[in-house]
Design an enzyme around this catalytic site. Structure first.
Site, short mmCIF file in Angstrom:
data_model
loop_
_atom_site.label_atom_id
_atom_site.label_comp_id
_atom_site.label_asym_id
_atom_site.label_seq_id
_atom_site.Cartn_x
_atom_site.Cartn_y
_atom_site.Cartn_z
N ASP A 208 0.86 -1.11 -0.04
CA ASP A 208 -0.10 0.04 0.06
C ASP A 208 1.00 1.34 0.04
O ASP A 208 1.94 1.49 0.54
CB ASP A 208 -0.65 0.08 1.15
CG ASP A 208 -2.00 -1.00 1.21
OD1 ASP A 208 -2.37 -1.51 -0.18
OD2 ASP A 208 -2.70 -1.52 2.22
N TYR B 144 5.66 -8.42 8.84
CA TYR B 144 5.18 -7.25 9.03
C TYR B 144 5.15 -6.70 10.53
O TYR B 144 5.23 -7.60 11.48
CB TYR B 144 3.81 -7.00 8.46
CG TYR B 144 3.58 -7.36 7.19
CD1 TYR B 144 3.66 -6.38 6.22
CD2 TYR B 144 3.13 -8.56 6.86
CE1 TYR B 144 3.41 -6.59 4.78
CE2 TYR B 144 3.13 -8.98 5.38
CZ TYR B 144 2.94 -7.85 4.51
OH TYR B 144 2.77 -8.27 2.97
N ASP C 220 -7.71 1.15 7.38
CA ASP C 220 -6.56 1.80 8.08
C ASP C 220 -7.00 3.24 8.24
O ASP C 220 -7.93 3.70 7.93
CB ASP C 220 -5.26 1.96 6.87
CG ASP C 220 -5.48 2.16 5.61
OD1 ASP C 220 -6.45 3.08 5.47
OD2 ASP C 220 -4.83 1.83 4.77
N ARG D 152 -4.43 -5.05 7.19
CA ARG D 152 -5.06 -4.03 7.64
C ARG D 152 -6.54 -4.87 8.11
O ARG D 152 -7.23 -4.61 8.91
CB ARG D 152 -5.16 -2.86 6.82
CG ARG D 152 -5.49 -3.17 5.29
CD ARG D 152 -5.23 -2.11 4.34
NE ARG D 152 -5.13 -2.26 3.23
CZ ARG D 152 -5.97 -2.33 2.30
NH1 ARG D 152 -7.24 -2.11 2.60
NH2 ARG D 152 -5.53 -2.74 0.85
#
Length: 318
Positions: free
Chosen positions: A39, A67, A81, A175
């Site tokens: 993203d 992550y 998000d 997310r």
């Protein structure tokens, strides 16, 4: 032309396509591809394939990733998000959470679970990207996909924020994981920040920003930062052909047991259907990846990489 993989640190504000476009200008070559979108607001590891290395794009996109994310509880948005439109807010409930309860719920997501892809994603339904439909105010039904959370841990908890580290299978949306955790806790939740720290063997501490890549190019120091195709495939065991098998390997034809040097050091002792191996000719030149087919008792080419190290920058060396 460069051939191999370069470990790029994607900075916030760039799309994955932006990274590829700028790299084409820096390296003066068109054959470049990334290994899975990150993203625009996210940052971190983005392996980019160059030249012959573009044949590895799909393979690297399938590998596990790690992550570090900041989960903001007490707030849910349409994009899952903090860049999106707020749908619900319940900060007081998030602040009142029992930390032990929150930890139990978060860690309980380890394992397989069915995740519904977000509308704001690049997935396509009937040929149209979900994000384009979402921007047009449309929402379509999405089928849940089984994803795997291999590891999940809490790095820090200062409610309403929780910093987590997640290692997951391909196709996992962090997310969406944050949104699902918020739903489970009854407070709502969304992702505030995302850093990708690992894709397969590529680590964030070894990654390069685009400006650094440009500087290395100007100093003739870029070649040593490009991983060869062979290095990217080193998790596959090595197999060597005998001289009589070199022609089959050179032409990308199936190879048979009698054409392989199975007495060479490191030769696999166990072969299972579907297993993949790095194949070298009798002179030790890497040629490609072959896949074992038990039914026919042969090794069939999966991806061929006949690179001449004297010709190509960033090429595999025997």
């Amino acid at each position: 032309m460069y051939h191999g993989i370069i470990n790029v640190y994607k900075e916030p504000g760039y799309t994955s396509h932006d990274v590829v476009a700028r790299l084409r200008g820096i390296l003066k070559q068109k054959k470049i591809g990334h290994t899975g979108t990150l993203d625009p607001a996210a940052e971190g590891v983005l392996p980019v394939c160059l030249g012959m290395g573009t044949r590895l794009c799909d393979m690297l996109a399938d590998r596990t990733k790690t992550y570090e994310a900041v989960l903001l509880l007490g707030c849910s948005t349409d994009t899952q998000d903090t860049t999106g439109t707020i749908l619900t807010e319940n900060r007081e409930k998030a602040l009142a959470l029992d930390p032990e309860t929150a930890e139990k719920v978060i860690l309980g997501f380890k394992g397989d679970y069915d995740q519904i892809p977000p509308m704001y994603s690049a997935l396509k339904v009937d040929g149209k990207k979900l994000c384009d439909l979402a921007r047009a105010g449309k929402e379509v039904e999405r089928k849940a996909r089984r994803v795997q959370i291999l590891e999940i841990s809490i790095l820090n908890m200062e409610l309403p924020r929780v910093s987590i580290r997640v290692t997951c299978s391909k196709g996992t949306y962090i997310r969406t994981l944050c949104d699902d955790i918020g739903r489970e806790l009854g407070t709502g939740g969304c992702m505030e920040h995302l850093l990708r720290t690992r894709v397969d063997r590529f680590l964030v501490e070894d990654s390069l920003k685009l400006d650094e890549i440009e500087q290395l190019r100007d100093m003739d120091g870029l070649e040593e930062k490009i991983y060869t195709v062979e290095e990217a495939l080193e998790t596959y065991p090595a197999v060597y052909t005998l001289p009589e098998g070199d022609k089959n390997l050179k032409n990308g034809n199936p190879c048979f047991r009698q054409q392989l040097d199975l007495l060479r050091d490191g030769a696999p002792e166990v072969w299972e259907d579907g297993d993949r191996f790095r194949f070298y000719n009798s002179e030790g030149r890497f040629k490609g990846v072959y896949q074992y087919q038990e039914e026919k008792h042969w090794w069939k080419p999966w991806k061929m990489f006949d690179l001449d190290p004297d010709t190509f920058k960033g090429a595999a060396r025997p």
